[in-house]
Design a protein around this motif. Structure first.
Motif, PDB file in Angstrom:
ATOM      1  N   GLY A 113       2.767 -27.903   5.901  1.00 43.98           N
ATOM      2  CA  GLY A 113       1.356 -28.026   5.539  1.00 43.98           C
ATOM      3  C   GLY A 113       0.547 -28.857   6.510  1.00 43.98           C
ATOM      4  N   ALA A 114       1.099 -29.127   7.707  1.00 43.06           N
ATOM      5  CA  ALA A 114       0.331 -29.878   8.717  1.00 43.06           C
ATOM      6  C   ALA A 114      -0.992 -29.163   8.964  1.00 43.06           C
ATOM      7  CB  ALA A 114       1.126 -29.988  10.013  1.00 43.06           C
ATOM      8  N   PRO A 115      -2.135 -29.860   8.845  1.00 45.51           N
ATOM      9  CA  PRO A 115      -3.436 -29.187   8.974  1.00 45.51           C
ATOM     10  C   PRO A 115      -3.700 -28.607  10.359  1.00 45.51           C
ATOM     11  CG  PRO A 115      -3.711 -31.562   8.607  1.00 45.51           C
ATOM     12  CD  PRO A 115      -2.266 -31.259   8.416  1.00 45.51           C
ATOM     13  N   ASN A 116      -3.087 -29.191  11.382  1.00 49.02           N
ATOM     14  CA  ASN A 116      -3.283 -28.711  12.757  1.00 49.02           C
ATOM     15  C   ASN A 116      -1.912 -28.395  13.365  1.00 49.02           C
ATOM     16  OD1 ASN A 116      -6.305 -29.340  12.980  1.00 49.02           O
ATOM     17  ND2 ASN A 116      -5.453 -31.326  12.407  1.00 49.02           N
ATOM     18  N   VAL A 117      -1.286 -27.373  12.815  1.00 46.77           N
ATOM     19  CA  VAL A 117       0.118 -27.099  13.122  1.00 46.77           C
ATOM     20  C   VAL A 117       0.358 -26.741  14.585  1.00 46.77           C
ATOM     21  CG1 VAL A 117      -0.011 -24.669  12.415  1.00 46.77           C
ATOM     22  CG2 VAL A 117       2.181 -25.872  12.316  1.00 46.77           C
ATOM     23  N   ASN A 118      -0.574 -26.025  15.192  1.00 47.95           N
ATOM     24  CA  ASN A 118      -0.394 -25.643  16.598  1.00 47.95           C
ATOM     25  C   ASN A 118      -0.544 -26.848  17.530  1.00 47.95           C
ATOM     26  OD1 ASN A 118      -0.119 -22.583  16.408  1.00 47.95           O
ATOM     27  ND2 ASN A 118      -1.993 -22.955  15.257  1.00 47.95           N
ATOM     28  N   ALA A 119      -1.558 -27.680  17.250  1.00 47.33           N
ATOM     29  CA  ALA A 119      -1.727 -28.910  18.032  1.00 47.33           C
ATOM     30  C   ALA A 119      -0.496 -29.807  17.876  1.00 47.33           C
ATOM     31  CB  ALA A 119      -2.984 -29.642  17.592  1.00 47.33           C
ATOM     32  N   ALA A 120       0.071 -29.841  16.666  1.00 42.78           N
ATOM     33  CA  ALA A 120       1.274 -30.633  16.418  1.00 42.78           C
ATOM     34  C   ALA A 120       2.441 -30.130  17.268  1.00 42.78           C
ATOM     35  CB  ALA A 120       1.642 -30.583  14.938  1.00 42.78           C
ATOM     36  N   LYS A 121       2.609 -28.809  17.326  1.00 39.70           N
ATOM     37  CA  LYS A 121       3.696 -28.225  18.132  1.00 39.70           C
ATOM     38  C   LYS A 121       3.517 -28.559  19.612  1.00 39.70           C
ATOM     39  CE  LYS A 121       4.863 -24.359  15.064  1.00 39.70           C
ATOM     40  NZ  LYS A 121       4.841 -22.888  14.890  1.00 39.70           N
ATOM     41  N   VAL A 122       2.274 -28.494  20.072  1.00 37.06           N
ATOM     42  CA  VAL A 122       1.993 -28.816  21.474  1.00 37.06           C
ATOM     43  C   VAL A 122       2.309 -30.275  21.767  1.00 37.06           C
ATOM     44  CG1 VAL A 122       0.120 -29.113  23.166  1.00 37.06           C
ATOM     45  CG2 VAL A 122       0.330 -26.969  21.879  1.00 37.06           C
ATOM     46  N   PHE A 123       1.912 -31.178  20.842  1.00 35.08           N
ATOM     47  CA  PHE A 123       2.178 -32.608  21.041  1.00 35.08           C
ATOM     48  C   PHE A 123       3.691 -32.875  21.054  1.00 35.08           C
ATOM     49  CE2 PHE A 123       3.011 -36.932  19.700  1.00 35.08           C
ATOM     50  CZ  PHE A 123       2.129 -37.670  20.470  1.00 35.08           C
ATOM     51  N   ILE A 124       4.402 -32.357  20.061  1.00 31.26           N
ATOM     52  CA  ILE A 124       5.846 -32.606  19.981  1.00 31.26           C
ATOM     53  C   ILE A 124       6.554 -32.076  21.220  1.00 31.26           C
ATOM     54  CG2 ILE A 124       7.975 -32.009  18.741  1.00 31.26           C
ATOM     55  CD1 ILE A 124       6.325 -32.082  16.133  1.00 31.26           C
ATOM     56  N   ASN A 125       6.184 -30.864  21.637  1.00 33.88           N
ATOM     57  CA  ASN A 125       6.851 -30.280  22.804  1.00 33.88           C
ATOM     58  C   ASN A 125       6.557 -31.072  24.075  1.00 33.88           C
ATOM     59  OD1 ASN A 125       8.604 -27.924  23.417  1.00 33.88           O
ATOM     60  ND2 ASN A 125       7.040 -27.579  24.970  1.00 33.88           N
ATOM     61  N   TRP A 126       5.294 -31.528  24.211  1.00 34.31           N
ATOM     62  CA  TRP A 126       4.960 -32.380  25.372  1.00 34.31           C
ATOM     63  C   TRP A 126       5.740 -33.690  25.308  1.00 34.31           C
ATOM     64  CZ3 TRP A 126       3.092 -37.328  25.410  1.00 34.31           C
ATOM     65  CH2 TRP A 126       2.759 -37.853  26.664  1.00 34.31           C
TER      66      TRP A 126
END
Length: 338
Positions: free
Chosen positions: A268-281
């Motif tokens: 339910g992360a509101p900004n799931v794509n931004a979260a994926k980008v941050f974690i991967n970076w």
């Protein structure tokens, strides 16, 4: 006459469809996820990393992704996880990324509040630094070892193993952080591999008149001040930093426990794509170099300063939560700490 017109038409229609489906480079996310992340334009980062280090990490991330604004929520590991669980159970997930200690991060995982995500950047991480289902990936490591005051202990007399401090010669000379059950758990599961041996070791350690203290940094300061000669469970990376600043301390590098701070993606992360980008970076080379720049130990192989790392290591990850209660009881019963 139709052949010349058919060929260019096929080529023209093939060209635009080929670009979006081009495979991402190893370790990178697909373009569609990155584009969506930039459209979201923000994320909220829940972490126990100290504020200065967290702000440095965010600033480095924004060099790569200036379009994504990061809001920081920094608290102690226990408090940040408690806040996240309370919000998630109330149906109000505010965190896009949660990053903290392994045993604490295991709690929302067990509650079913974390979604699976296998960051491409972590493909080459060893199996003990990531969950096979993608529920967590190690972002940084803590080195827990034995430190000593170099004015009170000669190099040749310094401990070479955790068992050394069970020797009666150390009686009245040992500092210990009073809640360091995670170190015991890792030693029990991966070094002693036997509860009877673990119990025997702990009883011998207890017989040496341990001085408990709250907080690793505070306990290390007591060691530096000469209150006692050695510190069982000292953070190696912090000890190295203090030694570099001139403090009379060093730590054991023959063996040590590695604690895991993991990065996870909330359901339910509101900004799931931004979260994926941050974690991967964060788990990629640039993010992990940023962790190293703050004199911390990145989990990504090949980036941590090899001079910091013990030769033999026992990794304590989120899976240890299932045995925590047993070793917490053993710790309190034998050492008498509450």
């Amino acid at each position: 006459t139709t052949a010349p017109t058919t060929a260019p038409t096929a080529a023209a229609t093939a060209a635009p469809t080929a670009a979006p489906t081009a495979a991402p480079k190893p370790g990178e996310l697909d373009k569609a996820t990155i584009d969506k992340a930039k459209q979201e334009g923000k994320l909220t980062f829940y972490t126990s990393l100290n504020e200065d280090d967290a702000k440095f990490i965010i600033a480095e991330f924004n060099k790569a992704y200036p379009e994504i604004k990061v809001t920081l929520n920094r608290k102690s590991s226990e408090k940040i996880v408690a806040q996240f669980i309370t919000e998630a159970k109330a149906g109000s997930v505010l965190a896009d990324v949660l990053e903290t200690g392994g045993l604490d991060i295991a709690k929302p995982i067990k509650e079913g509040l974390i979604q699976e995500f296998r960051p491409p950047a972590a493909d080459k991480f060893p199996d003990n630094l990531k969950d096979p289902k993608g529920l967590w990936t190690a972002a940084r490591l803590g080195i827990e070892s034995i430190a000593w005051n170099t004015t009170l202990v000669k190099a040749e007399d310094a401990p070479k193993s955790f068992e050394d401090l069970a020797d009666p010669k150390w009686k009245g000379k040992i500092l210990i952080e009073s809640t360091d059950v995670e170190v015991l758990l890792a030693l029990a599961k991966l070094k002693f591999k036997d509860d009877a041996k673990t119990t025997d070791y702990l009883k011998k350690l207890a017989a040496n008149d341990l001085q408990p203290s709250a907080g690793h940094t505070e306990t290390l300061d007591l060691l530096i001040a000469g209150q006692r000669a050695v510190f069982w469970g000292a953070h190696g990376h912090t000890t190295a930093r203090k030694a570099k600043d001139g403090a009379p301390v060093d730590y054991m590098r023959t063996e040590g426990v590695l604690t895991v701070d993991g990065a996870v993606l909330p359901k339910g992360a509101p900004n799931v794509n931004a979260a994926k980008v941050f974690i991967n970076w964060y788990l990629g080379e640039d993010g992990q170099k940023a962790v190293a720049a703050r004199k911390r130990v990145p989990a990504r192989p090949g980036i941590a300063d090899p001079a910091l790392m013990p030769k033999t290591t026992y990794v304590s990850g989120p899976e240890g939560i299932d045995d925590f209660a047993k070793y917490d009881k053993m710790w309190k019963d034998i050492l008498g700490f509450q």
